[in-house]
Each structure stands twice: as structure tokens, then as C-alpha cells.
Design a protein around this motif. Structure first.
Motif, PDB file in Angstrom:
ATOM      1  N   UNK A 186       0.814  -1.212   0.000  1.00  0.00           N
ATOM      2  CA  UNK A 186       0.000   0.000   0.000  1.00  0.00           C
ATOM      3  C   UNK A 186       0.844   1.256   0.000  1.00  0.00           C
ATOM      4  N   UNK A 187       0.125   2.359   0.116  1.00  0.00           N
ATOM      5  CA  UNK A 187       0.725   3.670  -0.068  1.00  0.00           C
ATOM      6  C   UNK A 187       1.374   4.212   1.199  1.00  0.00           C
ATOM      7  N   UNK A 188       0.978   3.638   2.327  1.00  0.00           N
ATOM      8  CA  UNK A 188       1.433   4.092   3.649  1.00  0.00           C
ATOM      9  C   UNK A 188       2.958   4.185   3.736  1.00  0.00           C
ATOM     10  N   UNK A 189       3.432   5.241   4.359  1.00  0.00           N
ATOM     11  CA  UNK A 189       4.869   5.402   4.579  1.00  0.00           C
ATOM     12  C   UNK A 189       5.295   4.582   5.804  1.00  0.00           C
ATOM     13  N   UNK A 190       6.423   3.882   5.724  1.00  0.00           N
ATOM     14  CA  UNK A 190       6.851   2.955   6.780  1.00  0.00           C
ATOM     15  C   UNK A 190       8.079   3.419   7.539  1.00  0.00           C
ATOM     16  N   UNK A 191       8.896   4.291   6.944  1.00  0.00           N
ATOM     17  CA  UNK A 191      10.153   4.685   7.581  1.00  0.00           C
ATOM     18  C   UNK A 191      10.062   6.082   8.193  1.00  0.00           C
ATOM     19  N   UNK A 192       8.881   6.501   8.569  1.00  0.00           N
ATOM     20  CA  UNK A 192       8.722   7.842   9.119  1.00  0.00           C
ATOM     21  C   UNK A 192       7.468   8.456   8.540  1.00  0.00           C
ATOM     22  N   UNK A 193       7.176   9.657   8.962  1.00  0.00           N
ATOM     23  CA  UNK A 193       5.955  10.304   8.482  1.00  0.00           C
ATOM     24  C   UNK A 193       6.021  10.588   6.998  1.00  0.00           C
ATOM     25  N   UNK A 194       4.844  10.671   6.418  1.00  0.00           N
ATOM     26  CA  UNK A 194       4.786  11.006   5.008  1.00  0.00           C
ATOM     27  C   UNK A 194       5.387  12.383   4.769  1.00  0.00           C
ATOM     28  N   UNK A 195       5.918  12.581   3.580  1.00  0.00           N
ATOM     29  CA  UNK A 195       6.481  13.872   3.199  1.00  0.00           C
ATOM     30  C   UNK A 195       5.445  14.583   2.354  1.00  0.00           C
ATOM     31  N   UNK A 196       4.954  15.699   2.838  1.00  0.00           N
ATOM     32  CA  UNK A 196       3.868  16.387   2.168  1.00  0.00           C
ATOM     33  C   UNK A 196       4.347  17.746   1.692  1.00  0.00           C
ATOM     34  N   UNK A 197       4.272  17.972   0.400  1.00  0.00           N
ATOM     35  CA  UNK A 197       4.758  19.241  -0.142  1.00  0.00           C
ATOM     36  C   UNK A 197       3.622  20.151  -0.588  1.00  0.00           C
ATOM     37  N   UNK A 198       2.408  19.644  -0.609  1.00  0.00           N
ATOM     38  CA  UNK A 198       1.253  20.487  -0.894  1.00  0.00           C
ATOM     39  C   UNK A 198       0.314  20.437   0.312  1.00  0.00           C
ATOM     40  N   UNK A 199      -0.517  21.464   0.448  1.00  0.00           N
ATOM     41  CA  UNK A 199      -1.510  21.425   1.509  1.00  0.00           C
ATOM     42  C   UNK A 199      -2.479  20.284   1.243  1.00  0.00           C
ATOM     43  N   UNK A 200      -2.831  19.578   2.308  1.00  0.00           N
ATOM     44  CA  UNK A 200      -3.846  18.543   2.122  1.00  0.00           C
ATOM     45  C   UNK A 200      -5.118  18.996   2.828  1.00  0.00           C
ATOM     46  N   UNK A 201      -6.198  18.334   2.506  1.00  0.00           N
ATOM     47  CA  UNK A 201      -7.482  18.709   3.105  1.00  0.00           C
ATOM     48  C   UNK A 201      -7.491  18.362   4.587  1.00  0.00           C
ATOM     49  N   UNK A 202      -8.152  19.180   5.396  1.00  0.00           N
ATOM     50  CA  UNK A 202      -8.205  18.882   6.835  1.00  0.00           C
ATOM     51  C   UNK A 202      -8.836  17.509   7.093  1.00  0.00           C
ATOM     52  N   UNK A 203      -8.352  16.895   8.148  1.00  0.00           N
ATOM     53  CA  UNK A 203      -8.805  15.556   8.522  1.00  0.00           C
ATOM     54  C   UNK A 203      -9.444  15.640   9.893  1.00  0.00           C
ATOM     55  N   UNK A 204     -10.600  14.993  10.029  1.00  0.00           N
ATOM     56  CA  UNK A 204     -11.312  15.023  11.307  1.00  0.00           C
ATOM     57  C   UNK A 204     -11.062  13.706  12.049  1.00  0.00           C
ATOM     58  N   UNK A 205     -10.752  13.799  13.338  1.00  0.00           N
ATOM     59  CA  UNK A 205     -10.497  12.579  14.116  1.00  0.00           C
ATOM     60  C   UNK A 205     -11.813  11.981  14.613  1.00  0.00           C
ATOM     61  N   UNK A 206     -11.998  10.702  14.354  1.00  0.00           N
ATOM     62  CA  UNK A 206     -13.176   9.975  14.834  1.00  0.00           C
ATOM     63  C   UNK A 206     -12.753   9.088  16.009  1.00  0.00           C
ATOM     64  N   UNK A 207     -13.600   8.155  16.405  1.00  0.00           N
ATOM     65  CA  UNK A 207     -13.264   7.271  17.527  1.00  0.00           C
ATOM     66  C   UNK A 207     -12.397   6.101  17.057  1.00  0.00           C
ATOM     67  N   UNK A 208     -11.740   5.458  18.023  1.00  0.00           N
ATOM     68  CA  UNK A 208     -10.963   4.222  17.802  1.00  0.00           C
ATOM     69  C   UNK A 208      -9.875   4.375  16.751  1.00  0.00           C
ATOM     70  N   UNK A 209      -9.286   5.565  16.672  1.00  0.00           N
ATOM     71  CA  UNK A 209      -8.164   5.764  15.760  1.00  0.00           C
ATOM     72  C   UNK A 209      -8.560   6.005  14.308  1.00  0.00           C
TER      73      UNK A 209
END
Ligand SMILES: [Zn+2]
Length: 183
Positions: A134-157
Motif C-alpha cells: 500500500x501507499x502508507x509510509x513505513x520509515x517515518x511520516x509522510x512527506x507532504x509538499x502540498x496542503x492537504x485537506x483537513x482531517x477530522x479525528x473519529x473514535x478508535x483511531x
């Protein structure tokens, strides 16, 4: 089974025969790609701005394949002395490694050639990490060079994208970027 973060989980390649067996076992990473790599220098500049030398680069590489068993492999390269990466925008068609031990100096010189992208190092280990697809980064946080859309936190992660309403469970990430809204 969670992937452990200890050096015991890796297998070291010590001979050319082991090297050939390894590349056979992954079919030369045919139909694979370099997903990620992370390079760390042992040398550094401390908080008093003194340089602490001892230049030595160790590296992790994540390779994903379109085949099973293994689907993904992590390479651990010790003392990387040279890299040449002219073909990063291509999938891997074939790859191989050479391990050369000169009689005068017992430290091996290892060359990994991932279809034209070449890494030269002194030590090589590997392990299967087939959960790391998959697309998930494994060796550290993703590197983001453009603004991404806000993310809302729900329950259970779980989190929710404010743009497309995709909900997902990020794995150990500080930076949260929607897996659906590519940009
Ligand atoms: Zn989205």
C-alpha cells in the motif's frame, strides 16, 4: 504478526552464493518498485555547532512486488559509500547483487543493482515485510509538499477526510493525509 524493529529480524548476506539465492527468491524484484528509502549519516553537528565526523551512511530500502511470498522486502545496507539513481521513475524489471571480498581487506564490497539504480555498501541484510503493502509510509511520516485537506479525528483511531469523506485508520502517523485525494 507485527513487524519487529530489531536487527535479529534481518538475515545477513555474506557470500555471493547467498546473494544469488536471495535475488532468485525475489525473482530479481521483477514487477517491483522502490517504495521508500531512508539514509542516515553517523556524522553530525552537535548543539554547540561542533562537527562530529565519522561519516558513515546506513540505509533502509523498501521494495514492493506484484507477486506473493514475499510481496515486500526491506533491505538494510550498512556503510553505503556510493549511490547512483538515474532510473527512479521506472518499475524494476530485473536486479542483482555482487559481493566481492578482496584478500587484503576482508570487508566486502557489495553492489546492489536495482535495474540501473545502484547502491554500493559494505554490509547487506534483508527481511520479508509483506504486510507493508500500500501507499502508507513505513520509515517515518509522510512527506507532504502540498496542503492537504483537513482531517477530522473519529473514535478508535479512525479519521475522516473533509473533502471526500473517506474514513481510514492511519498507522502510527503524525501527519494525516487522505489516501484518496491525491495531489
Ligand atoms: Zn479525501
Amino acid at each position: 504478526m507485527a513487524i519487529q524493529d530489531s536487527v535479529e529480524s534481518y538475515i545477513e548476506i555474506k557470500t555471493q552464493e547467498e546473494m544469488d539465492c536471495f535475488f532468485d527468491s525475489v525473482n530479481g524484484f521483477h514487477d517491483g518498485l522502490i517504495k521508500e528509502f531512508h539514509l542516515i549519516n553517523d556524522a553530525y553537528i552537535d548543539k554547540h555547532l561542533s562537527m562530529v565526523c565519522g561519516f558513515k551512511y546506513n540505509m533502509r530500502i523498501l521494495i514492493q512486488r506484484q507477486w506473493e511470498k514475499p510481496s515486500a522486502v526491506e533491505l538494510l545496507l550498512g556503510d553505503v559509500v556510493e549511490m547512483n539513481l538515474p532510473k527512479l521513475n521506472y518499475e524494476i524489471y530485473n536486479s542483482f547483487g555482487t559481493l566481492h571480498i578482496s584478500k587484503a581487506n576482508e570487508t566486502p564490497e557489495i553492489t546492489i543493482n536495482l535495474d540501473g539504480n545502484v547502491f554500493v555498501c559494505r554490509k547487506m541484510l534483508y527481511r520479508e515485510v509483506s504486510e507493508w503493502m500500500g501507499r502508507e509510509s513505513r520509515f517515518g511520516d509522510e512527506i507532504i509538499v502540498n496542503n492537504s485537506f483537513p482531517v477530522e479525528k473519529l473514535e478508535d483511531g479512525w479519521v475522516l477526510c473533509s473533502n471526500c469523506f473517506e474514513a481510514w485508520q492511519p498507522i502510527n502517523r503524525k501527519v494525516l493525509k487522505c489516501p484518496k485525494c491525491f495531489f
